[in-house]
Motif scaffolding. Structure first.
Motif, PDB file in Angstrom:
ATOM      1  N   ALA A   9       2.087   7.526  18.790  1.00  9.86           N
ATOM      2  CA  ALA A   9       1.199   8.352  19.336  1.00  9.86           C
ATOM      3  C   ALA A   9      -0.141   7.526  19.349  1.00  9.86           C
ATOM      4  CB  ALA A   9       1.298   9.708  18.578  1.00  9.86           C
ATOM      5  N   HIS A  10      -0.592   7.164  18.078  1.00  7.96           N
ATOM      6  CA  HIS A  10      -1.830   6.531  17.910  1.00  7.96           C
ATOM      7  C   HIS A  10      -1.633   4.971  17.408  1.00  7.96           C
ATOM      8  CE1 HIS A  10      -1.817  10.956  16.888  1.00  7.96           C
ATOM      9  NE2 HIS A  10      -2.924  10.810  17.799  1.00  7.96           N
ATOM     10  N   SER A  38      -2.614   6.407  22.310  1.00 10.52           N
ATOM     11  CA  SER A  38      -3.774   6.754  22.066  1.00 10.52           C
ATOM     12  C   SER A  38      -4.226   5.625  21.184  1.00 10.52           C
ATOM     13  CB  SER A  38      -3.848   8.185  21.660  1.00 10.52           C
ATOM     14  OG  SER A  38      -5.099   8.416  20.940  1.00 10.52           O
ATOM     15  N   ASP A  86      -7.246  11.457  22.985  1.00  8.42           N
ATOM     16  CA  ASP A  86      -6.550  11.834  21.533  1.00  8.42           C
ATOM     17  C   ASP A  86      -7.294  13.357  21.132  1.00  8.42           C
ATOM     18  OD1 ASP A  86      -5.704  11.308  18.820  1.00  8.42           O
ATOM     19  OD2 ASP A  86      -7.692  10.607  18.286  1.00  8.42           O
ATOM     20  N   TYR A  87      -6.243  14.027  20.298  1.00 13.08           N
ATOM     21  CA  TYR A  87      -6.576  15.395  20.081  1.00 13.08           C
ATOM     22  C   TYR A  87      -7.088  16.254  21.047  1.00 13.08           C
ATOM     23  CZ  TYR A  87      -5.718  14.528  14.963  1.00 13.08           C
ATOM     24  OH  TYR A  87      -5.220  14.038  13.617  1.00 13.08           O
ATOM     25  N   PRO A  88      -6.237  16.637  21.983  1.00 15.03           N
ATOM     26  CA  PRO A  88      -4.947  15.878  22.274  1.00 15.03           C
ATOM     27  C   PRO A  88      -4.712  14.679  23.172  1.00 15.03           C
ATOM     28  CG  PRO A  88      -5.477  17.611  23.960  1.00 15.03           C
ATOM     29  CD  PRO A  88      -6.674  17.403  23.405  1.00 15.03           C
ATOM     30  N   ILE A  89      -3.392  14.187  22.963  1.00 11.16           N
ATOM     31  CA  ILE A  89      -3.017  13.302  23.916  1.00 11.16           C
ATOM     32  C   ILE A  89      -2.526  13.717  25.319  1.00 11.16           C
ATOM     33  CG2 ILE A  89      -1.347  11.488  24.496  1.00 11.16           C
ATOM     34  CD1 ILE A  89      -1.102  10.853  21.502  1.00 11.16           C
ATOM     35  N   ASN A 121      -0.349  17.378  12.623  1.00 17.74           N
ATOM     36  CA  ASN A 121      -0.742  16.603  13.928  1.00 17.74           C
ATOM     37  C   ASN A 121       0.247  16.975  15.150  1.00 17.74           C
ATOM     38  OD1 ASN A 121      -1.330  14.519  16.116  1.00 17.74           O
ATOM     39  ND2 ASN A 121      -1.969  13.091  14.148  1.00 17.74           N
ATOM     40  N   ASP A 123       0.018  16.117  18.201  1.00 14.48           N
ATOM     41  CA  ASP A 123       0.234  14.937  19.158  1.00 14.48           C
ATOM     42  C   ASP A 123       1.504  14.281  18.849  1.00 14.48           C
ATOM     43  OD1 ASP A 123      -2.243  15.353  20.326  1.00 14.48           O
ATOM     44  OD2 ASP A 123      -3.229  13.636  19.302  1.00 14.48           O
TER      45      ASP A 123
END
Length: 237
Positions: A9-10, A38, A86-89, A121, A123
């Protein structure tokens, strides 16, 4: 060469949660592709945002350099940054078919991604659903007929930050002792989240102790995974 796919995700997730598996397989000649959907530029970059005059572009650039450095330590074959927010993807249709195309291009022998639940989280569960939906589409004979369809690569869900709160229970314990120093070096590349270095070292020691307890091997460092599909084996020994 056999291939593997990590859908992160990140930009730091693949390091904390799957760095050992990546390094272990890379050392055996596997070509491991990591997709960072992300940079984690909003939710996981607090240390950078505390610096005076920080901008979104500078945060993204710093996180990309950290992830690239970590990937070099782990032996990643290809790391991709899709910059989906990001936050959200923003897991849009174009990104979905891009991932389907990647599955078809590399035909991974296994896939690593996030847990099905994460109350801290959102995401993360969104990404595992995204990755597994793309896997299903890549298996469909009616999607882009004429292409070689994806087989049935096993999917393993790596450990969330607080597993007890995320209904995550490992049923695979991987011995990463031979590559622990590579993972620790990769962890130390993530300067923006230095507070997690020792946390994930403790996680590795804990999973290593559990792996040793469930085997007849001397194991110091480990990673835990939750399998999605049944294991197909030729023997039970």
């Amino acid at each position: 060469m056999p291939t593997a796919l990590v859908v992160s995700a990140h930009s730091a997730d693949f390091v904390w949660r799957a760095g050992g598996a990546i390094a272990l397989h890379a050392a055996k000649g596997w070509e491991v592709t990591v997709v960072c959907l992300s940079y984690g530029e909003r939710g996981e970059s607090a240390k950078l945002w505390r610096q005076p005059g920080m901008t979104l572009d500078r945060v993204k650039a710093a996180r990309e350099e950290e992830a690239k450095a970590a990937a070099r330590h782990l032996g990643v074959h290809d790391i991709q940054f899709w910059d989906l927010g990001d936050y959200p993807i923003n897991l849009n249709e174009a990104a979905f078919y891009r991932l389907v195309d990647l599955y078809r291009a590399i035909h991974p022998k296994f896939v690593l991604t996030h847990s099905k639940a994460d109350i801290y989280n959102h995401d993360h569960p969104a990404v595992t659903d995204f990755a597994q939906h793309a896997r299903i589409t890549a298996q469909a004979h009616g999607h882009n007929p004429g292409q070689k369809v994806l087989g049935a690569p096993p999917v393993f869900l790596f450990e969330p930050h607080q597993p007890e709160q995320c209904d995550w229970k490992p049923d695979v314990l991987l011995d990463i002792s031979p590559v622990w120093e590579k993972k620790r070096a990769a962890i130390e590349c993530m300067a923006g989240q230095e507070h997690l270095w020792e946390y994930y070292t403790r996680v590795a020691l804990q999973r290593g102790a559990q792996a040793a307890r469930n085997s007849d091997k001397s194991i110091k460092h480990g990673e835990g995974y939750q399998s999605v599909f049944p294991h197909v084996v030729e023997t039970l020994g």
